[in-house]
Enzyme design. Structure first.
Site, PDB file in Angstrom:
ATOM      1  N   ARG A  44     -18.077  13.065 -19.614  1.00 25.50           N
ATOM      2  CA  ARG A  44     -17.071  12.969 -18.558  1.00 25.50           C
ATOM      3  C   ARG A  44     -16.242  11.717 -18.789  1.00 25.50           C
ATOM      4  O   ARG A  44     -16.563  10.883 -19.620  1.00 25.50           O
ATOM      5  CB  ARG A  44     -17.696  12.986 -17.151  1.00 25.50           C
ATOM      6  CG  ARG A  44     -19.091  12.487 -16.993  1.00 25.50           C
ATOM      7  CD  ARG A  44     -19.273  11.006 -17.159  1.00 25.50           C
ATOM      8  NE  ARG A  44     -18.356  10.239 -16.333  1.00 25.50           N
ATOM      9  CZ  ARG A  44     -17.985   9.011 -16.582  1.00 25.50           C
ATOM     10  NH1 ARG A  44     -18.427   8.386 -17.669  1.00 25.50           N
ATOM     11  NH2 ARG A  44     -17.155   8.373 -15.794  1.00 25.50           N
ATOM     12  N   GLY A  45     -15.151  11.617 -18.017  1.00 20.30           N
ATOM     13  CA  GLY A  45     -14.155  10.594 -18.265  1.00 20.30           C
ATOM     14  C   GLY A  45     -13.021  11.223 -19.052  1.00 20.30           C
ATOM     15  O   GLY A  45     -13.256  11.883 -20.066  1.00 20.30           O
ATOM     16  N   ALA A  46     -11.793  11.043 -18.580  1.00 21.26           N
ATOM     17  CA  ALA A  46     -10.654  11.759 -19.166  1.00 21.26           C
ATOM     18  C   ALA A  46     -10.527  11.581 -20.680  1.00 21.26           C
ATOM     19  O   ALA A  46     -10.419  12.569 -21.414  1.00 21.26           O
ATOM     20  CB  ALA A  46      -9.362  11.340 -18.453  1.00 21.26           C
ATOM     21  N   ARG A  87     -12.031  21.815 -16.982  1.00 20.91           N
ATOM     22  CA  ARG A  87     -11.743  20.820 -15.944  1.00 20.91           C
ATOM     23  C   ARG A  87     -10.224  20.681 -15.827  1.00 20.91           C
ATOM     24  O   ARG A  87      -9.568  20.253 -16.774  1.00 20.91           O
ATOM     25  CB  ARG A  87     -12.403  19.474 -16.259  1.00 20.91           C
ATOM     26  CG  ARG A  87     -13.918  19.569 -16.400  1.00 20.91           C
ATOM     27  CD  ARG A  87     -14.602  18.247 -16.158  1.00 20.91           C
ATOM     28  NE  ARG A  87     -14.462  17.831 -14.770  1.00 20.91           N
ATOM     29  CZ  ARG A  87     -14.732  16.593 -14.340  1.00 20.91           C
ATOM     30  NH1 ARG A  87     -15.120  15.676 -15.194  1.00 20.91           N
ATOM     31  NH2 ARG A  87     -14.606  16.283 -13.058  1.00 20.91           N
ATOM     32  N   GLN A 194     -21.702   7.829 -10.357  1.00 25.24           N
ATOM     33  CA  GLN A 194     -21.341   7.329 -11.686  1.00 25.24           C
ATOM     34  C   GLN A 194     -21.312   5.804 -11.736  1.00 25.24           C
ATOM     35  O   GLN A 194     -21.596   5.210 -12.774  1.00 25.24           O
ATOM     36  CB  GLN A 194     -19.982   7.879 -12.122  1.00 25.24           C
ATOM     37  CG  GLN A 194     -19.966   9.374 -12.396  1.00 25.24           C
ATOM     38  CD  GLN A 194     -19.484  10.177 -11.197  1.00 25.24           C
ATOM     39  OE1 GLN A 194     -19.697   9.773 -10.055  1.00 25.24           O
ATOM     40  NE2 GLN A 194     -18.830  11.292 -11.438  1.00 25.24           N
ATOM     41  N   ASP A 235      -7.531   9.782 -14.335  1.00 29.56           N
ATOM     42  CA  ASP A 235      -7.644  11.086 -14.978  1.00 29.56           C
ATOM     43  C   ASP A 235      -6.280  11.713 -15.221  1.00 29.56           C
ATOM     44  O   ASP A 235      -6.128  12.536 -16.115  1.00 29.56           O
ATOM     45  CB  ASP A 235      -8.511  12.013 -14.130  1.00 29.56           C
ATOM     46  CG  ASP A 235      -9.975  11.654 -14.253  1.00 29.56           C
ATOM     47  OD1 ASP A 235     -10.673  12.307 -15.032  1.00 29.56           O
ATOM     48  OD2 ASP A 235     -10.419  10.692 -13.591  1.00 29.56           O
ATOM     49  N   ASN A 245      -7.627   9.884  -9.690  1.00 21.94           N
ATOM     50  CA  ASN A 245      -8.870   9.313 -10.212  1.00 21.94           C
ATOM     51  C   ASN A 245     -10.021   9.803  -9.335  1.00 21.94           C
ATOM     52  O   ASN A 245      -9.820  10.539  -8.366  1.00 21.94           O
ATOM     53  CB  ASN A 245      -8.780   7.781 -10.238  1.00 21.94           C
ATOM     54  CG  ASN A 245      -9.885   7.154 -11.067  1.00 21.94           C
ATOM     55  OD1 ASN A 245     -10.151   7.577 -12.189  1.00 21.94           O
ATOM     56  ND2 ASN A 245     -10.552   6.152 -10.534  1.00 21.94           N
ATOM     57  N   LYS A 246     -11.217   9.390  -9.682  1.00 19.98           N
ATOM     58  CA  LYS A 246     -12.413   9.852  -8.975  1.00 19.98           C
ATOM     59  C   LYS A 246     -12.257   9.713  -7.461  1.00 19.98           C
ATOM     60  O   LYS A 246     -11.707   8.732  -6.964  1.00 19.98           O
ATOM     61  CB  LYS A 246     -13.625   9.067  -9.463  1.00 19.98           C
ATOM     62  CG  LYS A 246     -14.953   9.492  -8.852  1.00 19.98           C
ATOM     63  CD  LYS A 246     -15.237  10.968  -9.052  1.00 19.98           C
ATOM     64  CE  LYS A 246     -15.214  11.384 -10.503  1.00 19.98           C
ATOM     65  NZ  LYS A 246     -15.322  12.863 -10.670  1.00 19.98           N
TER      66      LYS A 246
END
EC number: 5.3.1.23
Length: 346
Positions: A44-46, A87, A194, A235, A245-246
């Site tokens: 995960r993470g763009a 995603r 996270q 993201d 973002n998250k």
């Protein structure tokens, strides 16, 4: 610790759902495994899912049974479509796949085996460029931090979320390497923690002082003047500087604005989507309700309760002090300055 490893012609992805308890890699023998790993947040993470998807396409190319260029490319387009649908919010995923397919479509080679080699070279390039971009971002970003910096961050935008080094945590790392006294406050980042599981773990591994807080402590922390700045990843960033973002990032930005604390975003140019004019156009992924109602496989909420679980929120550009990229620090007005810095991006 590398989140993505290509070794012996095989892709391995660190299963981040098991951190920090267990360090375990997923052996990706087919592209379906890569897609599942992206979907379930094992990777995960763009920037990381962009690089993982690029290698996933290479894995898919190894599976494709085709002897002619046309059939080979058609089958790869279908695989890229599947990987790209895993995603929807992180633009790096689609960017990396589009770049891979563009490289293939413009290659003069007709031999399928030669095309496979070109794909692997391009995936390596995406991976290596991300690491280099993160280091450049870190160098630019650390200049914004004072000699003694108390930095609040949300989610995980470190080495685990990228090909290496990190975006937001890359800024922290660079400051630490310069000898600055950096102390990180890590939001735990519900519902999947996270910040607690990954950011705290990364900082502990590197000996950078870190204090873990629950998400609802951030405002009080700021009110006690215990934070000098906020640095987060992204993201997707739209042409006007709105930032996806998250989930929870928007709330942190509002609090930072109220307390006159600078809110910085660190992201590579591949995260900037100039095709979207504002954050209202960003598709926001909604995830499994059990991420909210359960923890460690155990229920935390009554059965049958309704759940809303968006994975991301959008922070308006008015709350962003600066966007840190590998080409420098972008200041408002973002619409004008992002257009300048992005006009030549690859």
């Amino acid at each position: 610790m590398n989140a993505i490893i290509w070794e012996n012609n095989q892709l391995q992805l660190l299963d981040q759902t098991k951190l920090p308890r267990t360090i375990e890699y997923i052996q990706c023998t087919d592209y379906h495994t890569v897609g599942k790993a992206i979907k379930k947040l094992s990777v995960r993470g763009a920037p990381a899912i962009g690089a993982a998807a690029a290698y996933g396409l290479v894995v898919g190319a190894q599976q494709v049974d085709a002897t002619d260029r046309k059939t080979f490319l058609e089958k790869l387009e279908a695989i890229a479509g599947e990987l790209g649908a895993t995603r929807p919010t992180a633009v790096n995923l689609r960017w990396a796949l589009d770049r891979m397919m563009m490289r293939l479509s413009t290659a003069p080679e007709q031999n399928v085996e030669d095309l496979r080699k070109i794909m692997l070279e391009e995936a390596h390039a995406i991976y290596n460029e991300d690491v280099e971009s993160n280091r450049k971002m870190g160098e630019y970003g650390q200049e914004l931090l004072p000699e003694e910096a108390r930095v609040l961050t949300h989610c995980n935008a470190g080495a685990l979320a990228t090909a290496g080094y990190g975006t937001a945590l890359g800024v922290v790392r660079a400051a630490h390497e310069k000898g600055k006294k950096v102390h990180v406050y890590a939001d735990e980042t519900r519902p999947l923690l996270q910040g607690a599981r990954l950011t705290s773990w990364e900082m502990v591994q590197e000996g950078i002082p870190v204090t873990l807080i629950t998400d609802n402590m951030a405002g009080y922390l700021m009110s006690k003047k215990m934070v000098d700045c906020i640095v987060v990843g992204a993201d997707r960033i739209t042409a006007n500087g709105d930032v996806a973002n998250k989930i929870g990032t928007y709330g942190v930005a509002v609090l930072a604005n109220h307390h006159n604390i600078p809110f910085y975003v660190a992201a590579p140019l591949s995260t900037i989507d100039m095709s979207l004019s504002s954050g209202e156009e960003i598709p926001i992924e909604e995830r499994d309700p059990q991420e909210v109602t359960h923890h460690g496989g155990q229920p935390m909420a009554p059965e049958g309760v309704q759940v809303w679980n968006p994975a991301f929120d959008v922070t308006p550009n008015s709350l962003v002090k600066a966007i840190i990229t590998e080409r420098g620090v972008v200041l408002p007005p973002f619409a004008e300055n992002l257009a300048k810095i992005c006009c030549n991006k690859k």
